[in-house]
Write an enzyme that holds these catalytic residues in place. Structure first.
Site, PDB file in Angstrom:
ATOM      1  CD  GLN A   1     -14.980 -20.319  10.759  1.00 24.51           C
ATOM      2  OE1 GLN A   1     -15.676 -19.651  10.019  1.00 24.51           O
ATOM      3  NE2 GLN A   1     -14.978 -20.131  12.066  1.00 24.51           N
TER       4      GLN A   1
ATOM      5  CG  PHE B   1     -14.384 -13.074   9.162  1.00 22.76           C
ATOM      6  CD1 PHE B   1     -13.493 -12.545  10.085  1.00 22.76           C
ATOM      7  CD2 PHE B   1     -14.076 -12.983   7.818  1.00 22.76           C
ATOM      8  CE1 PHE B   1     -12.321 -11.926   9.668  1.00 22.76           C
ATOM      9  CE2 PHE B   1     -12.903 -12.376   7.385  1.00 22.76           C
ATOM     10  CZ  PHE B   1     -12.024 -11.841   8.312  1.00 22.76           C
TER      11      PHE B   1
ATOM     12  CD  GLU C   1     -19.084 -22.207  14.422  1.00 26.10           C
ATOM     13  OE1 GLU C   1     -18.937 -20.970  14.476  1.00 26.10           O
ATOM     14  OE2 GLU C   1     -19.519 -22.872  15.385  1.00 26.10           O
TER      15      GLU C   1
ATOM     16  NE  ARG D   1     -20.768 -17.171  22.418  1.00 24.80           N
ATOM     17  CZ  ARG D   1     -19.771 -17.244  23.309  1.00 24.80           C
ATOM     18  NH1 ARG D   1     -19.244 -16.145  23.821  1.00 24.80           N
ATOM     19  NH2 ARG D   1     -19.278 -18.401  23.688  1.00 24.80           N
TER      20      ARG D   1
ATOM     21  NE  ARG E   1     -13.118 -11.079  14.564  1.00 25.04           N
ATOM     22  CZ  ARG E   1     -12.072 -10.578  13.917  1.00 25.04           C
ATOM     23  NH1 ARG E   1     -12.229  -9.963  12.782  1.00 25.04           N
ATOM     24  NH2 ARG E   1     -10.864 -10.710  14.420  1.00 25.04           N
TER      25      ARG E   1
ATOM     26  CG  PHE F   1     -21.717 -17.636  17.993  1.00 25.03           C
ATOM     27  CD1 PHE F   1     -21.479 -18.263  16.786  1.00 25.03           C
ATOM     28  CD2 PHE F   1     -22.462 -18.309  18.954  1.00 25.03           C
ATOM     29  CE1 PHE F   1     -21.949 -19.549  16.545  1.00 25.03           C
ATOM     30  CE2 PHE F   1     -22.946 -19.597  18.717  1.00 25.03           C
ATOM     31  CZ  PHE F   1     -22.692 -20.216  17.516  1.00 25.03           C
TER      32      PHE F   1
ATOM     33  CB  ALA G   1     -16.411 -20.276  20.725  1.00 18.15           C
TER      34      ALA G   1
ATOM     35  CD  GLU H   1     -16.319 -15.300  18.467  1.00 20.19           C
ATOM     36  OE1 GLU H   1     -15.902 -16.058  19.364  1.00 20.19           O
ATOM     37  OE2 GLU H   1     -17.453 -15.391  17.976  1.00 20.19           O
TER      38      GLU H   1
END
Ligand code: MTE
Ligand code: MOS
Length: 769
Positions: free
Chosen positions: A196, A227, A231, A309, A341, A343, A509, A726
Site C-alpha cells: 500500500q 486492509f 501499509e 486515532r 481498516r 486504524f 486513512a 474505513e
C-alpha cells in the site's frame, strides 16, 4: 458526466475472467529464483548463533543470508527500531531470522530444517495486563482532555465503571504478501510489491541494501486486498527479496504462503480499556474517562498513530462535556500489530458504544434513546480535542434510520420474542460512525499526479494511489474523464510506480481518492486551461502563423466547455472535437501533459496538547442490527441490518455501496467470529482458514438495506465526495451491541462481561453461568 455514475471497477472484468495479473502470476523470468524466510522458533530469546552450512548443501539452494548481509538492518514506519532479520534478540515467534534463495520451493523447505540456531530463551510478556504490570510500553502516555472529569464524576447522579476488552483481527487479504526483484545495471533494482506504500518500500529497500533512493524503483500494479496489513509491513519482505537478487545477481520472487503470512505479520490491535462514566437520570453523559492500552506487539510499527486515532474516536458520535482520554501502547512478544481498516477508530468507538449500552440497561431505558440524547447536536459541536463538527449530519441520520428500520416496532417484537421463546434470544441495537478523514500525521496529507494526454485523445494517469480492490483507480479514471468530458474508456490509470510519483503517502486513512483524485483533477485542469486558450485563439482565427500559444489567465474562458468529446464555445455555439483540438495544439507546440501537487489545507493537530484540527471532515453513518441467538449453542445470525451513510456526493455510488457492505461485514467478523488463539508460549495457533473464521455469505445479514444520505455540503473534498473505505467498518459494532442487548434480556448480571469478539463459546458461557 462520468462523475457520480456507477462506472464498473476498472478490474471487474479481468478479475472475473482471471486475466488480472498479481505478482505471482507474472511469468518466471530467465534465471528467476524463489525466496523464503526462516522464522524464529521462540517468542523471546537471544540468538547467539546461526549455522547454515548444512542447509547450503541442499541441492537447489543458491544462497542463505542473515542480518550481516544487510547494509542497514533497521526499519520502522514511525520508529526505526525493527530488525529486518533478527540480529540479537528474538522478539516474537516466527520473526524472520534468515532468507533463503533457491531454484524451487522444495529446496527452501529442506533448507529450513537444516539451519541450526543457538538460542537462549528469555521469559515472554504475552498479554496487555502483564505489560502494564511491568510498565513495559512502546510509547509515552498520550492525553486528550476537556472540562473537569473528576468534578463531574463526583457530583453526578449516577456513575458506572468497567473494563472493555477487544481482540485482534487477521487481515485475511486473499493475496498474501508478495514481492519480486529485478537487479538492473549500475546497481539499480526494480521491486514489484503488493504494498500500500510504494515510497516506503522503495526507501526501506534502498536503506537496507546500501543504495540511494534513485537506484530503486518500486512498482505496484494491484493488491489482492490490503486492509492496512500492507501499509507498513510489505517493506521488509521487499528488502529480503531485494537482498537475494542483489547478492546473486538474479531476479527473485518471494510469495509468502497463507500460514506463514498469518504467523509473521501484525494484526488489528487488541485493547484493554478502563473506563468510568457519569450521567444524569435521563442518560445524558456528564463525564467520561477512558484509559486505553493497546497491544502493540514486539515493535512500534504504526501503533502510536493507531492509538492516537483510537483516542480521537473515543467520543464516538456523542458529545461529552467533561472528558479525559489517556492512552499507551503495550510491548509484548507477539508479531508487531499494525494498521487495519479503521486504524484504532473501531476500538475507541466500540468502547463508548458498549458504555452506552450499559447506561441504558442501568437506567432501564432503550439504548436508542440514550444515543439520541447524547449525539452531537445543538449549540456546542466541538469534539474533546476542540475540532468543530461541521455540516453535522448525525442527528438527521439517526432520525431517518429510526424510521426506515422500523426500530420502535421491532424493539417491541424483540421484547415479546424473548418472553416467549424457550430456545432463542433476540437483540437489537443502533450504533454510529463519525470517522475523521485525514492522516493524523499531517505531512502525509499530500499527493501528486501525472497526467499524459496522447494525440488520439486518450489519457494515462499516474498517481501514488495503490489499487487494492477499493476502486481508487476507477474513481481517478472518472475524475479525469469527467474533467475532459470523455468516456472513462479513454482513461487508463497506470501501475503505481515511484519512478513517476515521488514521496507519496500510503494509500490509507481512506483518503486515497481524496488526495490523489484532487491532484489528478488539478493536473487535468492545467492541461484544460492550455487547450481552452488554444481553442480561443483558434476561434478568433489567430493560429497561423502564430507558433506559440501563451496561456492567457486574464481572460474569462468559462464559456468554453469540455463535453461529449467536444470542446464547445457556449457563446458562439461553435465546437471542435477534442481530438482535432489536440492535434492543433500539438502542431503549435503546446504541452498536453502535466503534473500537479495537492495538500489538504487547514489541518493542525497539536499532538502534545491533544488539541486542534485533526481532520478535514467526518464521514458519518449509522446502522441498526437485529440478531437471533441460539440459547444452547450461542450461534448468532444477523436477521437484518439497515445502514444509512453520509458519503457526501458519491463519485461512484456502486463502488461505495460495495465498500459499505464489505466494511460492515468485515467489522461484523471482528466483533463476532474472528478469534485469534495463541498458545501459552505465544505461538499463534489459529493461522489458517481451518482455524480462523472470517464471515462467509451465510453470515451476512439475512436482510441487508444500505442507503446513502443526500448531502451536498462537503466542499473540502474532490467533487464534494466523502471518503468511504474505513468508516462503515465501525458499524459492525451494531451487531456486537445487539448481542449484548440480547444477553442483557436474560442474564443482566453477565452482560457487561461480554468480550469482543462475541463468539458462540463466549455467548453460551455467559448465558450458562
Ligand atoms: N477495499 C478492498 N476491496 N480491499 C482493501 O484492501 N482496504 C481498506 C479500504 N477498502 C481495502 C478496501 C482500507 S484499510 C483503506 S484505508 C481504504 O480502502 C484505502 O483505500 P482508499 O483510501 O482509496 O479508500
Ligand atoms: Mo487503512 S487501515 O488506513 O490501510
Amino acid at each position: 458526466m462520468t462523475v457520480g455514475k456507477n462506472v464498473p471497477h476498472d478490474s471487474a472484468s479481468t478479475h472475473v475472467s482471471g486475466e488480472s495479473i498479481f505478482i505471482d502470476d507474472r511469468p518466471f523470468l530467465k534465471n528467476e529464483m524463489v525466496c523464503g524466510f526462516l522464522g524464529a522458533p521462540v517468542s523471546h530469546g537471544r540468538l547467539k548463533e546461526i549455522r547454515v552450512e548444512k542447509a547450503l548443501n541442499v541441492p537447489g539452494v543458491l544462497g542463505i543470508f542473515t542480518h550481516r548481509d544487510l547494509a542497514n538492518n533497521r526499519w520502522g514506519a514511525i520508529v526505526k527500531e525493527q530488525p529486518i532479520l533478527v540480529d540479537d534478540i528474538i522478539s516474537y515467534e516466527y520473526e524472520p531470522v534468515c532468507v533463503i534463495a533457491a531454484e524451487n520451493y522444495k529446496a527452501i523447505e529442506k533448507a529450513k530444517k537444516l539451519i541450526e540456531l543457538d538460542i537462549e530463551e528469555i521469559e515472554s510478556v504475552l498479554c496487555i495486563q502483564k505489560s502494564i504490570d511491568n510498565k513495559d510500553f512502546l510509547t509515552a502516555e498520550k492525553k486528550i482532555a476537556r472540562g473537569d472529569f473528576e468534578k463531574a464524576f463526583e457530583s453526578a447522579p449516577h456513575t458506572l465503571e468497567g473494563i472493555f476488552e477487544n481482540g485482534g483481527q487477521e487481515h485475511f487479504y486473499l493475496e498474501s504478501h508478495a514481492c519480486a526483484a529485478l537487479p538492473l545495471e549500475n546497481n539499480q533494482i526494480e521491486i514489484h510489491s503488493s504494498s500500500q506504500h510504494p515510497s516506503e518500500t522503495q526507501h526501506v529497500v534502498a536503506q537496507s541494501l546500501g543504495l540511494s533512493y534513485h537506484q530503486v524503483v518500486c512498482v505496484v500494479k494491484r493488491m489482492g486486498g490490503g486492509f492496512g496489513g500492507k501499509e507498513s509491513q510489505a517493506a521488509p519482505f521487499a528488502s529480503l527479496v531485494g537482498l537475494c537478487a542483489k547478492k546473486l545477481k538474479r531476479p527473485a520472487r518471494m510469495i509468502i504462503n497463507k500460514d506463514d503470512d498469518m504467523k509473521v505479520t501484525g494484526k488489528r490491535h487488541p485493547f484493554k480499556n478502563f473506563w468510568k462514566v457519569a450521567f444524569d437520570n435521563e442518560g445524558k453523559i456528564l463525564g467520561y474517562k477512558i484509559k486505553l492500552f493497546s497491544n502493540g506487539g514486539a515493535y512500534t510499527d504504526l501503533s502510536e498513530s493507531i492509538l492516537e486515532r483510537a483516542m480521537l474516536h473515543s467520543d464516538g458520535c456523542y458529545y461529552i462535556p467533561n472528558v479525559e482520554i489517556l492512552g499507551r501502547v503495550c510491548k509484548t512478544n507477539i508479531h508487531s500489530n499494525t494498521a487495519f481498516r479503521g486504524f484504532g477508530g473501531p476500538q475507541g468507538n466500540a468502547t463508548i458504544e458498549s458504555v452506552i449500552e450499559e447506561i441504558a440497561h442501568y437506567l432501564k431505558k432503550d439504548s436508542f434513546e440514550i444515543r439520541e440524547k447524547n449525539i452531537y447536536q445543538g449549540e456546542d459541536l466541538h469534539t474533546p480535542y476542540g475540532q468543530l463538527v461541521e455540516h453535522n449530519t448525525l442527528p438527521e441520520i439517526l432520525e431517518k434510520i429510526k424510521i426506515s428500520s422500523d426500530y420502535d416496532k421491532r424493539r417491541k417484537e424483540v421484547v415479546e420474542f424473548n418472553k416467549s421463546s424457550q430456545t432463542h434470544l433476540k437483540g437489537i441495537a443502533v450504533t454510529g460512525t463519525k470517522f475523521g478523514i485525514a492522516f493524523t500525521a499531517r505531512f502525509l496529507n499530500q499527493a501528486n499526479a501525472l497526467v499524459n494526454m496522447h494525440l488520439d485523445g486518450t489519457i494515462q494517469v499516474s498517481t501514488g494511489a495503490t489499487e487494492m480492490g477499493q476502486g481508487v483507480n476507477t474513481k481517478i479514471q472518472q475524475i479525469a474523464a469527467g474533467a475532459f468530458g470523455i468516456p472513462v474508456s479513454k482513461v487508463q490509470v497506470m501501475p503505481t510506480s515511484t519512478e513517476k510519483n515521488h514521496n507519496t503517502s500510503p494509500t490509507a486513512a481512506s483518503s486515497g481518492s481524496d488526495l490523489n483524485g484532487m491532484a489528478t483533477l488539478i493536473a487535468c485542469n492545467k492541461i484544460k486551461q492550455r487547450l481552452t486558450s488554444v481553442y480561443n485563439t483558434h476561434l478568433s482565427g489567430g493560429l497561423t502563423p502564430a507558433d506559440e500559444i501563451e496561456v492567457d489567465n486574464t481572460q474569462d474562458l468559462s464559456h468554453i466547455v469540455f463535453e461529449d468529446s467536444f470542446v464547445k464555445d457556449t457563446k458562439s455555439g461553435k465546437s471542435i472535437s477534442l481530438k482535432e483540438l489536440i492535434s492543433i495544439a500539438y502542431l503549435n507546440r503546446v504541452s498536453m501533459g502535466d503534473y500537479a501537487f495537492y495538500k489538504t489545507p487547514g489541518l493542525g493537530f497539536d499532538k502534545a496538547l491533544g488539541k486542534g484540527q485533526a481532520f478535514n471532515y467526518y464521514t458519518n453513518g449509522m446502522a441498526v442490527s437485529e440478531v437471533l441467538i441460539d440459547k444452547f449453542t450461542g450461534e448468532t445470525k444477523v436477521l437484518r441490518t439497515d445502514i444509512l451513510m453520509d458519503l457526501g456526493r458519491s463519485i461512484n455510488p456502486g463502488i461505495d455501496m460495495g465498500q459499505v457492505s464489505g466494511a460492515f461485514v468485515q467489522g461484523m467478523g471482528w466483533v463476532t467470529a474472528e478469534n485469534l488463539v495463541y498458545s501459552d508460549t505465544g505461538v499463534l495457533l489459529s493461522h489458517s482458514p481451518t482455524t480462523y473464521k472470517i464471515p462467509s455469505i451465510q453470515d451476512t445479514p439475512r436482510e441487508f438495506n444500505i442507503d446513502l444520505l443526500e448531502n451536498n455540503t462537503n466542499d473540502v473534498c474532490v467533487h464534494r465526495s466523502k471518503a468511504v473505505g474505513e468508516p462503515p467498518f465501525l458499524l459492525g459494532n451494531s451487531v456486537w451491541n445487539a448481542i449484548k442487548d440480547a444477553v442483557y434480556s436474560v442474564r443482566p448480571e453477565n452482560a457487561s462481561k461480554l468480550r469482543l469478539p462475541a463468539t458462540c463459546e463466549e455467548i453460551v458461557t455467559l448465558l450458562d453461568e
